[in-house]
Motif scaffolding. Structure first.
Motif, PDB file in Angstrom:
ATOM      1  N   THR A 187       0.840  -0.794  -0.213  1.00 31.60           N
ATOM      2  CA  THR A 187       0.082   0.162   0.221  1.00 31.60           C
ATOM      3  C   THR A 187       0.407   1.244   0.623  1.00 31.60           C
ATOM      4  O   THR A 187       1.670   1.180   0.693  1.00 31.60           O
ATOM      5  N   LEU A 188       1.038   1.739  -0.820  1.00 25.55           N
ATOM      6  CA  LEU A 188       1.272   3.250  -0.934  1.00 25.55           C
ATOM      7  C   LEU A 188       0.905   4.318  -0.071  1.00 25.55           C
ATOM      8  O   LEU A 188      -0.511   4.515  -0.955  1.00 25.55           O
ATOM      9  N   LEU A 189       1.363   5.543  -0.481  1.00 26.96           N
ATOM     10  CA  LEU A 189       0.440   6.430   1.033  1.00 26.96           C
ATOM     11  C   LEU A 189       0.348   7.791  -1.243  1.00 26.96           C
ATOM     12  O   LEU A 189       1.437   8.255  -1.310  1.00 26.96           O
ATOM     13  N   CYS A 190      -1.099   8.201  -1.249  1.00 25.02           N
ATOM     14  CA  CYS A 190      -1.026   8.856  -1.890  1.00 25.02           C
ATOM     15  C   CYS A 190      -1.876  10.175  -1.986  1.00 25.02           C
ATOM     16  O   CYS A 190      -2.728  10.357  -1.134  1.00 25.02           O
ATOM     17  N   ALA A 191      -1.103  11.653  -1.354  1.00 17.61           N
ATOM     18  CA  ALA A 191      -1.947  12.545  -0.906  1.00 17.61           C
ATOM     19  C   ALA A 191      -2.657  13.601  -1.591  1.00 17.61           C
ATOM     20  O   ALA A 191      -1.855  13.520  -2.834  1.00 17.61           O
ATOM     21  N   ILE A 192      -3.548  13.996  -2.072  1.00 17.06           N
ATOM     22  CA  ILE A 192      -3.749  14.800  -3.160  1.00 17.06           C
ATOM     23  C   ILE A 192      -4.102  16.002  -2.235  1.00 17.06           C
ATOM     24  O   ILE A 192      -4.911  16.341  -1.181  1.00 17.06           O
ATOM     25  N   ALA A 241      -5.229   2.681 -13.700  1.00 19.66           N
ATOM     26  CA  ALA A 241      -4.023   2.988 -14.044  1.00 19.66           C
ATOM     27  C   ALA A 241      -3.060   1.588 -13.207  1.00 19.66           C
ATOM     28  O   ALA A 241      -2.106   1.052 -13.511  1.00 19.66           O
ATOM     29  N   HIS A 242      -3.703   1.329 -12.175  1.00 24.13           N
ATOM     30  CA  HIS A 242      -2.535   0.510 -11.447  1.00 24.13           C
ATOM     31  C   HIS A 242      -3.599  -0.204 -10.716  1.00 24.13           C
ATOM     32  O   HIS A 242      -3.920  -0.482  -9.695  1.00 24.13           O
ATOM     33  N   PRO A 243      -4.620  -1.061 -10.880  1.00 24.88           N
ATOM     34  CA  PRO A 243      -5.596  -1.721 -10.439  1.00 24.88           C
ATOM     35  C   PRO A 243      -4.375  -2.627  -9.355  1.00 24.88           C
ATOM     36  O   PRO A 243      -5.731  -2.888  -8.549  1.00 24.88           O
ATOM     37  N   ARG A 244      -3.410  -3.305  -9.422  1.00 27.30           N
ATOM     38  CA  ARG A 244      -3.348  -4.426  -8.297  1.00 27.30           C
ATOM     39  C   ARG A 244      -2.519  -3.651  -6.899  1.00 27.30           C
ATOM     40  O   ARG A 244      -2.169  -4.399  -6.192  1.00 27.30           O
ATOM     41  N   GLN A 245      -2.652  -2.227  -7.857  1.00 26.02           N
ATOM     42  CA  GLN A 245      -1.772  -1.373  -6.442  1.00 26.02           C
ATOM     43  C   GLN A 245      -2.554  -0.911  -5.482  1.00 26.02           C
ATOM     44  O   GLN A 245      -3.754  -0.566  -5.722  1.00 26.02           O
ATOM     45  N   GLY A 246      -2.187  -1.210  -3.715  1.00 28.87           N
ATOM     46  CA  GLY A 246      -3.068  -0.840  -3.116  1.00 28.87           C
ATOM     47  C   GLY A 246      -2.570   0.690  -2.955  1.00 28.87           C
ATOM     48  O   GLY A 246      -1.424   1.271  -2.328  1.00 28.87           O
ATOM     49  N   PHE A 247      -3.329   1.578  -1.951  1.00 26.81           N
ATOM     50  CA  PHE A 247      -3.646   2.575  -2.244  1.00 26.81           C
ATOM     51  C   PHE A 247      -3.869   3.412  -0.939  1.00 26.81           C
ATOM     52  O   PHE A 247      -4.738   3.021  -0.442  1.00 26.81           O
ATOM     53  N   LEU A 248      -3.458   3.876  -0.178  1.00 23.87           N
ATOM     54  CA  LEU A 248      -3.824   5.049   0.980  1.00 23.87           C
ATOM     55  C   LEU A 248      -4.061   6.553   0.851  1.00 23.87           C
ATOM     56  O   LEU A 248      -2.927   7.236   0.733  1.00 23.87           O
ATOM     57  N   ILE A 249      -5.067   7.049   0.645  1.00 23.30           N
ATOM     58  CA  ILE A 249      -5.599   8.109  -0.289  1.00 23.30           C
ATOM     59  C   ILE A 249      -5.634   9.087   1.254  1.00 23.30           C
ATOM     60  O   ILE A 249      -6.224   8.678   2.212  1.00 23.30           O
ATOM     61  N   VAL A 250      -4.507   9.616   0.712  1.00 26.93           N
ATOM     62  CA  VAL A 250      -4.559  11.257   2.372  1.00 26.93           C
ATOM     63  C   VAL A 250      -4.605  12.785   1.830  1.00 26.93           C
ATOM     64  O   VAL A 250      -4.540  13.019   0.591  1.00 26.93           O
ATOM     65  N   GLY A 251      -6.324  12.575   2.487  1.00 21.40           N
ATOM     66  CA  GLY A 251      -6.481  14.502   1.520  1.00 21.40           C
ATOM     67  C   GLY A 251      -7.209  15.201   3.307  1.00 21.40           C
ATOM     68  O   GLY A 251      -6.839  14.772   4.507  1.00 21.40           O
ATOM     69  N   ASP A 252      -6.867  16.320   2.676  1.00 18.23           N
ATOM     70  CA  ASP A 252      -8.005  17.343   3.407  1.00 18.23           C
ATOM     71  C   ASP A 252      -9.430  16.920   4.300  1.00 18.23           C
ATOM     72  O   ASP A 252      -9.818  16.492   3.353  1.00 18.23           O
ATOM     73  N   GLY A 253      -9.537  18.115   5.165  1.00 17.05           N
ATOM     74  CA  GLY A 253     -11.475  18.630   5.435  1.00 17.05           C
ATOM     75  C   GLY A 253     -11.882  17.554   4.786  1.00 17.05           C
ATOM     76  O   GLY A 253     -13.159  17.811   5.284  1.00 17.05           O
ATOM     77  N   LEU A 254     -12.160  18.508   3.385  1.00 17.31           N
ATOM     78  CA  LEU A 254     -12.641  18.733   2.332  1.00 17.31           C
ATOM     79  C   LEU A 254     -13.535  17.561   1.560  1.00 17.31           C
ATOM     80  O   LEU A 254     -14.162  17.411   1.251  1.00 17.31           O
ATOM     81  N   MET A 255     -12.956  16.505   2.616  1.00 17.69           N
ATOM     82  CA  MET A 255     -13.078  14.983   1.679  1.00 17.69           C
ATOM     83  C   MET A 255     -13.867  14.201   2.291  1.00 17.69           C
ATOM     84  O   MET A 255     -14.213  13.286   2.338  1.00 17.69           O
TER      85      MET A 255
END
Ligand SMILES: [Zn+2]
Length: 452
Positions: free
Chosen positions: A139-144, A223-237
């Motif tokens: 799992t990769l951390l993807c910040a948005i 784009a990356h169907p087998r990759q796990g992601f932890l999406i990190v976002g602000d209060g808007l999310m």
């Protein structure tokens, strides 16, 4: 049969060279070239002076060297020396005039550049560079985060967002929802294909960050169907429809949740005076304090989703609070992951600092007016700048010669100034030669005198 130490070293060296080869300047540039070549050219062919490849690559090279006047300079070198650095370094056969470059770029659909981001990501993954970025297993951390890169009262195009003010005045802008892979312990951030926050459907309805985030996550998944992601976002999310759209795409989430936005949840937490907690003092005498509670309803509504809540407070040695934040996530919180999860939540600032701030203020001219165009020019320029930044981040992570240049010249700003100066006067056969020239200029005196 066991290998001798020297054989083992040779094997390791060979694998390192191989690794670098796939992430070297020429490998990344060649890959990008092939994607540029594959874009369908809808122009009338006998009226085209410049290929789409040369147009895209010339624009990219300006971003790469952080020099808006690069093309003009190299055209002059071409006249004097019958070759130029855009040709030797980037494979540009014919450098377009600026006006033609802008007109042609304006017509190229921006999504044609998406496969390049995916290709670079896959190269990094295949050569194990993403393993250090894993925040949880696979799992990769993807910040948005959203950012604006154009704002004007008069310059605008079909895709501009517009905001009408009371006095009838209109502000036009372009923004993106950008994502980047990052890790609390890593300085480099690796951008993924962003999602434009733009008016593309021909209606007057304004696009917004939330809608863009939903499209972004769908594309990232595809784009990356087998990759796990932890999406990190602000209060808007951190509201239910948004959280559900991330869960639907099979992503973990970690979103800021402020008391002002989640009155019901914070009120209900007061009903649990004994939240699980943990604290420790660090070597500077600062106190790190954590509290958490799993399975809390996000709001008071009937179908409220249950989330796991945690809070982090940092106090300096005088007991003064210097940082405080709270989040909601789908990951079950415990004493074992609370410190890491708070670090993951906090590292979101890197997208602002290491990515947007670098692009806007550290030489990349992202807000420089290269011309706005009528369709895709503005966003294409943003994407080419982001790709240049991606190249540089990959070199910082994997390229020994690049790292040696950084070390020798100290600041990034000075290093790029040096690179630009060299290619204004000398023709370099390759990017590797340019770096080598910076590192050992004395070795080149004889050859360069002969060339001139
Ligand atoms: Zn516009």
């Amino acid at each position: 049969m066991s290998l001798s130490t020297s054989d083992r070293l040779l094997t390791i060296l060979a694998s390192l060279t191989k690794q670098k080869k796939h992430l070297s300047f020429s490998a990344l540039k060649d890959s990008m070239s092939s994607y540029f070549d594959a874009i369908e050219d809808k122009r009338v062919q006998n009226k085209c002076d410049y290929s789409l490849h040369d147009v895209l690559m010339s624009a990219f090279s300006c971003m790469y060297f952080q020099d808006p006047s690069l093309n003009e300079f190299q055209k002059r070198i071409q006249e004097e020396q019958h070759k130029n650095n855009l040709q030797t370094l980037f494979g540009v056969k014919s450098i377009p005039q600026n006006t033609q470059l802008r007109d042609i770029l304006d017509e190229i659909p921006s999504e044609e550049l998406a496969p390049i981001f995916n290709d670079f990501f896959n190269r990094l993954r295949r050569h194990k560079h993403l393993e250090d970025y894993a925040i949880l297993p696979n799992t990769l951390l993807c910040a948005i985060d959203g950012t604006q890169y154009h704002r004007s009262k008069d310059i605008h195009c079909e895709q501009c967002l517009h905001k009408e003010h009371k006095a009838g005045e209109i502000t036009y802008s372009h923004a993106v929802l950008q994502g980047a892979i990052m890790h609390p312990d890593k300085k480099q951030v690796l951008p993924v294909m962003p999602e434009a926050i733009a008016n593309t459907d021909g209606t007057d309805k304004q696009d917004c960050e939330s809608k863009a985030a939903k499209r972004f996550i769908k594309n990232l998944r595809q784009a990356h169907p087998r990759q796990g992601f932890l999406i990190v976002g602000d209060g808007l999310m951190s509201h239910q429809p948004m959280i559900e759209s991330f869960i639907d795409e099979g992503c973990h989430f970690l979103f800021v949740a402020k008391p002002g936005d989640h009155k019901y949840m914070f009120k209900s937490l007061e009903g649990f005076p004994e939240l699980a907690s943990y604290q420790f003092d660090d070597e500077k005498g600062c106190t790190h304090y954590y509290r958490w509670k799993n399975e809390v309803p996000l709001h008071g509504g009937e179908n409220a989703i249950k989330v796991n809540f945690f809070e982090y407070i940092l106090k300096n040695k005088d007991g003064k609070i210097t940082y405080r934040n709270s989040w909601v996530t789908d990951i079950k919180m415990s004493r074992y992951n609370i410190v890491g999860m708070a670090r993951a939540g906090r590292c979101r600032w890197k997208i602002e600092n290491e990515c947007f701030n670098t692009l806007k203020n550290q030489g990349y001219y992202i807000t420089h007016n290269y011309g706005h165009g009528k369709k895709h020019l503005s966003y294409n320029m943003y994407l080419l700048t982001l790709l240049a930044f991606y190249f540089h981040q990959i070199f910082e992570l994997t390229d020994g010669a690049y790292q040696a240049c950084r070390k020798k010249l100290g600041s990034k700003k000075y290093m790029w100034e040096k690179f630009r100066n060299v290619i204004r006067f000398f023709i370099m056969d390759s990017w590797a030669m340019l770096m080598d020239f910076i590192l050992s200029p004395d070795d080149y005196k004889v050859t360069l005198t002969k060339n001139r």
